[in-house]
Design a protein around this motif. Sequence first.
Motif, mmCIF file in Angstrom:
data_model
loop_
_atom_site.group_PDB
_atom_site.id
_atom_site.type_symbol
_atom_site.label_atom_id
_atom_site.label_comp_id
_atom_site.label_asym_id
_atom_site.label_seq_id
_atom_site.Cartn_x
_atom_site.Cartn_y
_atom_site.Cartn_z
ATOM 1 N N TRP A 163 0.842 -1.189 0.000
ATOM 2 C CA TRP A 163 0.000 0.000 0.000
ATOM 3 C C TRP A 163 0.886 1.251 0.000
ATOM 4 O O TRP A 163 1.876 1.318 0.708
ATOM 5 C CB TRP A 163 -0.898 0.034 1.238
ATOM 6 C CG TRP A 163 -1.888 -1.082 1.320
ATOM 7 C CD1 TRP A 163 -1.793 -2.219 2.064
ATOM 8 C CD2 TRP A 163 -3.142 -1.161 0.635
ATOM 9 N NE1 TRP A 163 -2.907 -3.002 1.897
ATOM 10 C CE2 TRP A 163 -3.750 -2.380 1.025
ATOM 11 C CE3 TRP A 163 -3.806 -0.330 -0.269
ATOM 12 C CZ2 TRP A 163 -5.010 -2.778 0.544
ATOM 13 C CZ3 TRP A 163 -5.038 -0.721 -0.744
ATOM 14 C CH2 TRP A 163 -5.633 -1.923 -0.345
ATOM 15 N N LYS A 164 0.486 2.240 -0.790
ATOM 16 C CA LYS A 164 1.208 3.510 -0.848
ATOM 17 C C LYS A 164 0.350 4.597 -0.209
ATOM 18 O O LYS A 164 -0.820 4.774 -0.555
ATOM 19 C CB LYS A 164 1.511 3.880 -2.300
ATOM 20 C CG LYS A 164 2.237 5.211 -2.449
ATOM 21 C CD LYS A 164 2.481 5.536 -3.913
ATOM 22 C CE LYS A 164 3.159 6.894 -4.070
ATOM 23 N NZ LYS A 164 3.375 7.235 -5.509
ATOM 24 N N VAL B 174 -1.409 7.833 0.231
ATOM 25 C CA VAL B 174 -1.815 8.863 -0.723
ATOM 26 C C VAL B 174 -2.368 10.107 -0.037
ATOM 27 O O VAL B 174 -2.448 11.173 -0.649
ATOM 28 C CB VAL B 174 -2.848 8.322 -1.731
ATOM 29 C CG1 VAL B 174 -2.236 7.225 -2.586
ATOM 30 C CG2 VAL B 174 -4.116 7.818 -1.030
ATOM 31 N N TRP B 175 -2.773 9.964 1.217
ATOM 32 C CA TRP B 175 -3.277 11.123 1.954
ATOM 33 C C TRP B 175 -3.209 10.844 3.444
ATOM 34 O O TRP B 175 -3.437 9.723 3.890
ATOM 35 C CB TRP B 175 -4.723 11.438 1.572
ATOM 36 C CG TRP B 175 -5.273 12.636 2.303
ATOM 37 C CD1 TRP B 175 -4.942 13.942 2.099
ATOM 38 C CD2 TRP B 175 -6.237 12.625 3.365
ATOM 39 N NE1 TRP B 175 -5.649 14.750 2.970
ATOM 40 C CE2 TRP B 175 -6.449 13.969 3.755
ATOM 41 C CE3 TRP B 175 -6.938 11.617 4.011
ATOM 42 C CZ2 TRP B 175 -7.329 14.320 4.757
ATOM 43 C CZ3 TRP B 175 -7.826 11.959 5.031
ATOM 44 C CH2 TRP B 175 -8.019 13.295 5.391
ATOM 45 N N LYS C 203 -12.175 15.611 -0.305
ATOM 46 C CA LYS C 203 -11.299 14.445 -0.320
ATOM 47 C C LYS C 203 -12.182 13.205 -0.414
ATOM 48 O O LYS C 203 -12.864 12.839 0.537
ATOM 49 C CB LYS C 203 -10.441 14.374 0.949
ATOM 50 C CG LYS C 203 -9.327 15.407 1.027
ATOM 51 C CD LYS C 203 -8.197 15.087 0.042
ATOM 52 C CE LYS C 203 -7.090 16.114 0.143
ATOM 53 N NZ LYS C 203 -6.009 15.848 -0.849
ATOM 54 N N PHE D 112 -12.372 9.057 -2.074
ATOM 55 C CA PHE D 112 -11.481 7.963 -2.445
ATOM 56 C C PHE D 112 -12.280 6.776 -2.966
ATOM 57 O O PHE D 112 -13.348 6.460 -2.444
ATOM 58 C CB PHE D 112 -10.654 7.515 -1.230
ATOM 59 C CG PHE D 112 -9.879 8.643 -0.585
ATOM 60 C CD1 PHE D 112 -8.639 9.017 -1.067
ATOM 61 C CD2 PHE D 112 -10.413 9.341 0.494
ATOM 62 C CE1 PHE D 112 -7.936 10.061 -0.487
ATOM 63 C CE2 PHE D 112 -9.711 10.377 1.089
ATOM 64 C CZ PHE D 112 -8.463 10.738 0.592
ATOM 65 N N GLY E 101 -8.938 1.342 -1.485
ATOM 66 C CA GLY E 101 -7.786 1.701 -0.684
ATOM 67 C C GLY E 101 -7.864 1.117 0.713
ATOM 68 O O GLY E 101 -8.797 0.391 1.084
ATOM 69 N N TYR F 15 -4.318 4.749 2.067
ATOM 70 C CA TYR F 15 -3.328 4.112 1.197
ATOM 71 C C TYR F 15 -4.034 3.550 -0.027
ATOM 72 O O TYR F 15 -5.181 3.129 0.049
ATOM 73 C CB TYR F 15 -2.622 2.962 1.913
ATOM 74 C CG TYR F 15 -1.928 3.303 3.205
ATOM 75 C CD1 TYR F 15 -0.555 3.480 3.249
ATOM 76 C CD2 TYR F 15 -2.651 3.400 4.396
ATOM 77 C CE1 TYR F 15 0.100 3.758 4.450
ATOM 78 C CE2 TYR F 15 -2.016 3.678 5.596
ATOM 79 C CZ TYR F 15 -0.647 3.857 5.617
ATOM 80 O OH TYR F 15 -0.016 4.120 6.795
ATOM 81 N N GLN F 16 -3.328 3.511 -1.151
ATOM 82 C CA GLN F 16 -3.883 2.865 -2.347
ATOM 83 C C GLN F 16 -2.792 2.069 -3.039
ATOM 84 O O GLN F 16 -1.626 2.141 -2.676
ATOM 85 C CB GLN F 16 -4.489 3.907 -3.284
ATOM 86 C CG GLN F 16 -5.788 4.496 -2.740
ATOM 87 C CD GLN F 16 -6.417 5.537 -3.630
ATOM 88 O OE1 GLN F 16 -5.735 6.195 -4.420
ATOM 89 N NE2 GLN F 16 -7.710 5.737 -3.499
#
Length: 254
Positions: free
Chosen positions: A23-24, A26-27, A97, A99, A102, A253-254
Amino acid sequence: MRICVLLFLCFCCLELSAQDKEWKLVWEEDFNGTELDESVWNYELGDGCPGLCGWGNNESQIYTKKNHRLHQGKLIITGRKEGSIYTSTRITTKAKKEFKYGKIEVRAQLPVGKGLWPAFWMLGSNIDEVKWPNCGEIDILEYVGKEPGMIFTSLHTKASHGNTLNTRKMRIKGIEEGFHTYTAQWTKDSISFYIDNELVYTFRPEQKTKETWPFDQPFYLIVNMAIGGNFGGPEIDDSALPQNFIIDYIKVYQ
């Protein structure tokens, strides 16, 4: 028998692959600063009237801009009784925001007392167009003070809403003590819920239709502490107030 074992192993592999995915971030909202960033957060104020009095659940509180503060990198929402009026705070990221899929995580400390109903949850961004429950709802954390030690994770859809079947109620010893993490891992196929990194519930409908799976669109975040209502009440322990719902961080995370 062998087929059943293989199917079980495949299911476990799917769960592990979702949990272990790279997972990256992203916010992140870490609540540093002296006030909420209104380029990210909206205040929802009042009692929901005239459109949704009691915010749809016969809740007792009025939401204000005065029942929260930022302190040492934490959001502190305070539920109070002021005279005969209960007050609290509710904020959302609607239209700011949002999404789609994620890993959505909050680290929070719960308030304690009958009638308190803190939550971290999400609604579909098309709610104004299709209304609830058609828009879908993801309840990552719900706690009601009348049931100490219990955490609720739930999903609401057109096919199952209100007293939804898509839910898991977990008793966790000491959950009111200190901070804990509450997470949803949401993919195009399933939504899994974790408490302190332990899997507690997975929703994966066999047939995905608008009625069973509205979770193929962006959703926005909501943080609030309701008081009383159909789920939180009916009894409210005034002697327990004021109480704080404390959010350390929110990460996506996404």
